[in-house]
Enzyme design. Structure first.
Site, mmCIF file in Angstrom:
data_model
loop_
_atom_site.group_PDB
_atom_site.id
_atom_site.type_symbol
_atom_site.label_atom_id
_atom_site.label_comp_id
_atom_site.label_asym_id
_atom_site.label_seq_id
_atom_site.Cartn_x
_atom_site.Cartn_y
_atom_site.Cartn_z
ATOM 1 N N ILE A 104 0.834 -1.196 0.000
ATOM 2 C CA ILE A 104 0.000 0.000 0.000
ATOM 3 C C ILE A 104 0.874 1.253 0.000
ATOM 4 C CG2 ILE A 104 -0.215 -0.143 2.531
ATOM 5 C CD1 ILE A 104 -3.058 1.048 2.254
ATOM 6 N N CYS A 105 0.348 2.319 -0.569
ATOM 7 C CA CYS A 105 0.955 3.652 -0.524
ATOM 8 C C CYS A 105 2.268 3.686 -1.318
ATOM 9 C CB CYS A 105 1.134 4.069 0.936
ATOM 10 S SG CYS A 105 1.488 5.815 1.209
ATOM 11 N N ALA A 106 3.384 3.957 -0.695
ATOM 12 C CA ALA A 106 4.674 4.000 -1.390
ATOM 13 C C ALA A 106 5.314 2.613 -1.522
ATOM 14 C CB ALA A 106 5.639 4.939 -0.662
ATOM 15 N N TYR A 125 0.327 5.264 -3.800
ATOM 16 C CA TYR A 125 0.155 6.674 -3.479
ATOM 17 C C TYR A 125 0.413 7.451 -4.768
ATOM 18 C CZ TYR A 125 0.220 10.922 -0.725
ATOM 19 O OH TYR A 125 -0.076 12.158 -0.203
#
Length: 186
Positions: A104-106, A125
């Site tokens: 998730i995200c970076a 992200y």
């Protein structure tokens, strides 16, 4: 049926909301989650200076196979995952054995660094898009599932991310029951 297992990795600079929410949602879904740290410290200083104590150090947690390996985001943590040979080996074995990987995200940037799931559909992200778009089919959905790869966007999508993992490992009814009990709605 044996209880499903997960390992969630933490490094200095990991995004604490993504780590805690994902761990909590999975445990509510009946999944045995091991929180494993990359450093020798028993508590990891996350991206917003929240300290999370780990269950084990990564080197002490890789003596077994897990149904899912989870990488929370946070720029510092994601960079640590990307530069860790031990994380690379864990991810490559997970992919080779066709088991679930979730980031998730970076954190999807760490997947790229270790050559994981190239060509698959992915999200992250928004600021990571340029880094990932050439090697993956980049989507901007809240959660993207492509085979045994689950990716998501950021802290606000952590509930949906965790529920997608529960649905993948357990079943939709369990994920729906966990969502309902948490008062989560899409």
């Amino acid at each position: 049926m044996a209880k499903k297992t997960a390992i969630l990795l933490l490094a200095d600079g990991s995004e604490e909301m993504e780590a805690v929410i994902t761990t909590d949602v999975l445990r509510r879904g009946g999944i045995d989650v091991t929180v494993a740290g990359l450093s020798d410290s028993t508590c990891i200083k996350c991206s917003r200076d929240v300290k999370i104590c780990v269950d084990k150090k990564l080197q002490d947690a890789t003596d077994k196979k897990y149904d899912v390996v989870i990488l929370p985001g946070g720029l510092g943590g994601s960079k640590a995952f990307a530069s860790s040979a031990e994380v690379g080996k864990l991810l490559q074995e997970q992919e080779k054995e066709n088991r679930v990987i979730a980031a998730i995200c970076a954190a999807p940037t760490a997947l790229k660094a270790h050559g994981i799931a190239k060509g698959k559909q992915i999200t992250s992200y928004p600021a990571m898009k340029a880094e990932l778009a050439d090697d993956y089919k980049y989507l901007e959905d809240k959660v993207v599932i492509d085979g045994n790869l689950i990716t998501s966007r950021g802290p606000a999508t952590a509930f949906a991310f965790g529920l997608a993992i529960v649905e993948k490992l357990v079943d939709k009814k369990t994920a729906d029951d966990v969502a309902k009990a948490m008062l989560y709605s899409q």
